[in-house]
Write an enzyme that holds these catalytic residues in place. Structure first.
Site, PDB file in Angstrom:
ATOM      1  N   GLN A 149       3.308  21.496  21.905  1.00 18.28           N
ATOM      2  CA  GLN A 149       2.758  22.219  20.754  1.00 18.28           C
ATOM      3  C   GLN A 149       3.320  21.596  19.475  1.00 18.28           C
ATOM      4  O   GLN A 149       4.490  21.194  19.437  1.00 18.28           O
ATOM      5  CB  GLN A 149       3.141  23.705  20.831  1.00 18.28           C
ATOM      6  CG  GLN A 149       2.401  24.582  19.841  1.00 18.28           C
ATOM      7  CD  GLN A 149       2.690  26.074  20.048  1.00 18.28           C
ATOM      8  OE1 GLN A 149       2.708  26.560  21.167  1.00 18.28           O
ATOM      9  NE2 GLN A 149       2.918  26.768  18.959  1.00 18.28           N
ATOM     10  N   LYS A 160      13.108  21.365  20.205  1.00 19.48           N
ATOM     11  CA  LYS A 160      12.293  21.260  18.986  1.00 19.48           C
ATOM     12  C   LYS A 160      12.711  20.025  18.219  1.00 19.48           C
ATOM     13  O   LYS A 160      13.905  19.755  18.089  1.00 19.48           O
ATOM     14  CB  LYS A 160      12.561  22.433  18.035  1.00 19.48           C
ATOM     15  CG  LYS A 160      12.170  23.775  18.505  1.00 19.48           C
ATOM     16  CD  LYS A 160      12.597  24.850  17.484  1.00 19.48           C
ATOM     17  CE  LYS A 160      12.423  26.213  18.113  1.00 19.48           C
ATOM     18  NZ  LYS A 160      12.891  27.310  17.266  1.00 19.48           N
ATOM     19  N   ASN A 211       3.582  22.459  15.345  1.00 13.02           N
ATOM     20  CA  ASN A 211       3.405  23.515  14.340  1.00 13.02           C
ATOM     21  C   ASN A 211       3.747  22.983  12.954  1.00 13.02           C
ATOM     22  O   ASN A 211       4.554  22.053  12.814  1.00 13.02           O
ATOM     23  CB  ASN A 211       4.324  24.703  14.631  1.00 13.02           C
ATOM     24  CG  ASN A 211       3.969  25.417  15.922  1.00 13.02           C
ATOM     25  OD1 ASN A 211       2.847  25.312  16.418  1.00 13.02           O
ATOM     26  ND2 ASN A 211       4.928  26.132  16.474  1.00 13.02           N
ATOM     27  N   HIS A 226      17.584  28.216  15.843  1.00 12.99           N
ATOM     28  CA  HIS A 226      17.270  27.340  14.704  1.00 12.99           C
ATOM     29  C   HIS A 226      16.759  28.142  13.514  1.00 12.99           C
ATOM     30  O   HIS A 226      16.040  29.139  13.665  1.00 12.99           O
ATOM     31  CB  HIS A 226      16.190  26.318  15.107  1.00 12.99           C
ATOM     32  CG  HIS A 226      15.612  25.604  13.928  1.00 12.99           C
ATOM     33  ND1 HIS A 226      14.364  25.871  13.412  1.00 12.99           N
ATOM     34  CD2 HIS A 226      16.153  24.656  13.114  1.00 12.99           C
ATOM     35  CE1 HIS A 226      14.157  25.115  12.352  1.00 12.99           C
ATOM     36  NE2 HIS A 226      15.212  24.367  12.152  1.00 12.99           N
ATOM     37  N   TYR A 269       6.957  20.737  13.168  1.00 16.38           N
ATOM     38  CA  TYR A 269       7.732  20.943  14.402  1.00 16.38           C
ATOM     39  C   TYR A 269       6.993  20.390  15.609  1.00 16.38           C
ATOM     40  O   TYR A 269       5.796  20.649  15.764  1.00 16.38           O
ATOM     41  CB  TYR A 269       7.868  22.432  14.732  1.00 16.38           C
ATOM     42  CG  TYR A 269       8.494  23.321  13.719  1.00 16.38           C
ATOM     43  CD1 TYR A 269       9.827  23.683  13.824  1.00 16.38           C
ATOM     44  CD2 TYR A 269       7.742  23.861  12.688  1.00 16.38           C
ATOM     45  CE1 TYR A 269      10.397  24.551  12.912  1.00 16.38           C
ATOM     46  CE2 TYR A 269       8.309  24.725  11.773  1.00 16.38           C
ATOM     47  CZ  TYR A 269       9.636  25.063  11.893  1.00 16.38           C
ATOM     48  OH  TYR A 269      10.193  25.920  10.987  1.00 16.38           O
ATOM     49  N   ARG A 289      14.002  31.129   7.041  1.00 14.53           N
ATOM     50  CA  ARG A 289      13.303  31.454   8.293  1.00 14.53           C
ATOM     51  C   ARG A 289      14.306  31.221   9.417  1.00 14.53           C
ATOM     52  O   ARG A 289      14.929  30.176   9.489  1.00 14.53           O
ATOM     53  CB  ARG A 289      12.078  30.557   8.493  1.00 14.53           C
ATOM     54  CG  ARG A 289      10.984  30.731   7.428  1.00 14.53           C
ATOM     55  CD  ARG A 289       9.748  29.940   7.839  1.00 14.53           C
ATOM     56  NE  ARG A 289       8.763  29.858   6.770  1.00 14.53           N
ATOM     57  CZ  ARG A 289       7.476  30.193   6.905  1.00 14.53           C
ATOM     58  NH1 ARG A 289       7.018  30.631   8.060  1.00 14.53           N
ATOM     59  NH2 ARG A 289       6.635  30.055   5.903  1.00 14.53           N
ATOM     60  N   ARG A 333       0.822  -1.223   0.000  1.00 13.44           N
ATOM     61  CA  ARG A 333       0.000   0.000   0.000  1.00 13.44           C
ATOM     62  C   ARG A 333       0.845   1.258   0.000  1.00 13.44           C
ATOM     63  O   ARG A 333       0.375   2.329  -0.361  1.00 13.44           O
ATOM     64  CB  ARG A 333      -0.878   0.045   1.262  1.00 13.44           C
ATOM     65  CG  ARG A 333      -1.836  -1.109   1.383  1.00 13.44           C
ATOM     66  CD  ARG A 333      -2.393  -1.181   2.787  1.00 13.44           C
ATOM     67  NE  ARG A 333      -1.322  -1.363   3.784  1.00 13.44           N
ATOM     68  CZ  ARG A 333      -1.518  -1.369   5.097  1.00 13.44           C
ATOM     69  NH1 ARG A 333      -2.721  -1.164   5.593  1.00 13.44           N
ATOM     70  NH2 ARG A 333      -0.499  -1.561   5.919  1.00 13.44           N
ATOM     71  N   HIS A 364      15.897  31.403  15.154  1.00 18.21           N
ATOM     72  CA  HIS A 364      14.969  31.668  16.252  1.00 18.21           C
ATOM     73  C   HIS A 364      15.265  30.846  17.507  1.00 18.21           C
ATOM     74  O   HIS A 364      15.717  29.704  17.417  1.00 18.21           O
ATOM     75  CB  HIS A 364      13.542  31.313  15.814  1.00 18.21           C
ATOM     76  CG  HIS A 364      13.051  32.109  14.646  1.00 18.21           C
ATOM     77  ND1 HIS A 364      11.968  31.758  13.897  1.00 18.21           N
ATOM     78  CD2 HIS A 364      13.508  33.270  14.103  1.00 18.21           C
ATOM     79  CE1 HIS A 364      11.759  32.650  12.944  1.00 18.21           C
ATOM     80  NE2 HIS A 364      12.699  33.569  13.040  1.00 18.21           N
TER      81      HIS A 364
HETATM   82  C1  LIG Z   1       6.152  30.181  16.035  1.00 14.67           C
HETATM   83  C2  LIG Z   1       4.695  30.643  16.144  1.00 14.67           C
HETATM   84  C3  LIG Z   1       4.242  31.715  15.414  1.00 14.67           C
HETATM   85  N1  LIG Z   1       2.961  32.113  15.537  1.00 14.67           N
HETATM   86  C4  LIG Z   1       2.486  33.266  14.728  1.00 14.67           C
HETATM   87  C5  LIG Z   1       3.290  34.541  14.858  1.00 14.67           C
HETATM   88  C6  LIG Z   1       3.176  35.146  13.467  1.00 14.67           C
HETATM   89  O1  LIG Z   1       1.979  35.889  13.365  1.00 14.67           O
HETATM   90  C7  LIG Z   1       3.057  33.951  12.546  1.00 14.67           C
HETATM   91  C8  LIG Z   1       4.349  33.595  11.836  1.00 14.67           C
HETATM   92  O2  LIG Z   1       5.373  33.516  12.837  1.00 14.67           O
HETATM   93  P1  LIG Z   1       6.899  33.503  12.441  1.00 14.67           P
HETATM   94  O3  LIG Z   1       7.133  34.492  11.377  1.00 14.67           O
HETATM   95  O4  LIG Z   1       7.695  33.613  13.709  1.00 14.67           O
HETATM   96  O5  LIG Z   1       7.028  32.037  11.820  1.00 14.67           O
HETATM   97  P2  LIG Z   1       8.378  31.249  11.475  1.00 14.67           P
HETATM   98  O6  LIG Z   1       9.384  32.227  10.950  1.00 14.67           O
HETATM   99  O7  LIG Z   1       8.034  30.111  10.615  1.00 14.67           O
HETATM  100  O8  LIG Z   1       8.831  30.750  12.900  1.00 14.67           O
HETATM  101  C9  LIG Z   1       9.427  29.478  13.024  1.00 14.67           C
HETATM  102  O9  LIG Z   1      10.748  29.569  12.487  1.00 14.67           O
HETATM  103  C10 LIG Z   1      11.544  28.397  12.633  1.00 14.67           C
HETATM  104  C11 LIG Z   1      12.924  28.716  12.099  1.00 14.67           C
HETATM  105  C12 LIG Z   1      11.515  27.851  14.003  1.00 14.67           C
HETATM  106  O10 LIG Z   1      12.518  27.370  14.546  1.00 14.67           O
HETATM  107  C13 LIG Z   1      10.171  27.797  14.643  1.00 14.67           C
HETATM  108  O11 LIG Z   1      10.266  27.447  16.015  1.00 14.67           O
HETATM  109  C14 LIG Z   1       9.460  29.118  14.501  1.00 14.67           C
HETATM  110  O12 LIG Z   1      10.156  30.108  15.253  1.00 14.67           O
HETATM  111  O13 LIG Z   1       2.588  32.865  13.352  1.00 14.67           O
HETATM  112  C15 LIG Z   1       2.083  31.481  16.372  1.00 14.67           C
HETATM  113  O14 LIG Z   1       0.886  31.860  16.478  1.00 14.67           O
HETATM  114  N2  LIG Z   1       2.495  30.412  17.078  1.00 14.67           N
HETATM  115  C16 LIG Z   1       3.769  29.954  16.994  1.00 14.67           C
HETATM  116  O15 LIG Z   1       4.132  28.939  17.652  1.00 14.67           O
END
Ligand SMILES: Cc1cn([C@H]2C[C@H](O)[C@@H](COP(=O)(O)OP(=O)(O)O[C@H]3O[C@@H](C)C(=O)[C@@H](O)[C@H]3O)O2)c(=O)[nH]c1=O
Length: 187
Positions: free
Chosen positions: A50, A76, A52, A123, A136, A63, A27, A66
């Site tokens: 959490q 993470k 994501n 990261h 994540y 990206r 499959r 962070h």
């Molecule tokens: C990370 C995060 C962001 N957000 C919101 C904040 C913002 O409006 C939108 C996009 O956020 P960012 O631009 O920070 O997304 P992003 O740049 O994708 O952030 C991620 O980058 C990588 C490299 C990591 O290591 C992750 O842990 C996380 O920091 O989502 C959440 O609601 N919850 C979350 O856990």
């Protein structure tokens, strides 16, 4: 010992690369993307709180870099479920022998690798294909007031990004360069 994951240490102590073992049949295949029991040696007493997911449309996008400060410092588990990325973790632990060193790993849907990044690291990643989907697992909740970042262009880090840096968010473009006397992050 884990049957479902090959766990490999990197040159940065505490930073591990997991390769997910898959079980195939007519499959398709089955894999565990996370398992408390089988990942005990990297997870310790932490819990995943959490999960994501992101989509990055264009190849060359970055990206990062962070992290969250204590008490929201987190481990993470980072995987790429579609496309391929150059995934980077930077050691910011003040007492670490590998302080400010970085490790990069190619993560893709194909190679089934997950980077397990402990507290005290920043990261980020660069997409090597269009339409990269990242997945994540986090051991601390998102806390905007604890969020911080390093510039992916910081010469003090000298991350060897494979492609020209495009499509940085306004926040990521604004991270300051590491100042003289930077001592890392407190855990
Ligand atoms: C990370 C995060 C962001 N957000 C919101 C904040 C913002 O409006 C939108 C996009 O956020 P960012 O631009 O920070 O997304 P992003 O740049 O994708 O952030 C991620 O980058 C990588 C490299 C990591 O290591 C992750 O842990 C996380 O920091 O989502 C959440 O609601 N919850 C979350 O856990």
């Amino acid at each position: 010992m884990s049957a479902r994951f090959d766990i490999a240490a990197t040159a940065l102590p505490g930073l591990n690369v997991l390769t997910r073992t898959h079980i195939g049949d007519s499959r398709g295949w089955f894999e565990r993307i996370f398992c408390v029991e089988e990942l005990q040696e990297v997870l310790g007493k932490r819990s995943v709180v959490q999960i994501n997911r992101t989509l990055t449309l264009q190849r060359g996008s970055v990206r990062g870099m962070h992290f969250q400060h204590a008490p929201s410092a987190e481990m993470k588990f980072v995987s790429c479920l579609h496309g391929e990325v150059f995934d980077v973790a930077v050691d910011l632990r003040p007492e670490s022998a590998t302080f400010l060193q970085w490790h990069a790993e190619l993560l893709s849907a194909h190679n089934r690798k997950t980077l397990a990044i402990p507290e005290g690291f920043a990261h980020g990643f660069q997409t090597l294909t269009d339409n990269c989907e990242m997945f994540y697992l986090h051991t601390a909740a998102y806390n905007p007031s604890a969020e911080d970042g390093l510039s992916p262009k910081d010469p003090a880090l000298a991350i060897a990004w494979p492609l020209p840096l495009t499509e940085l968010s306004a926040r990521d473009a604004g991270h300051p360069m590491i100042a003289a006397g930077f001592r890392g992050v407190r855990l």
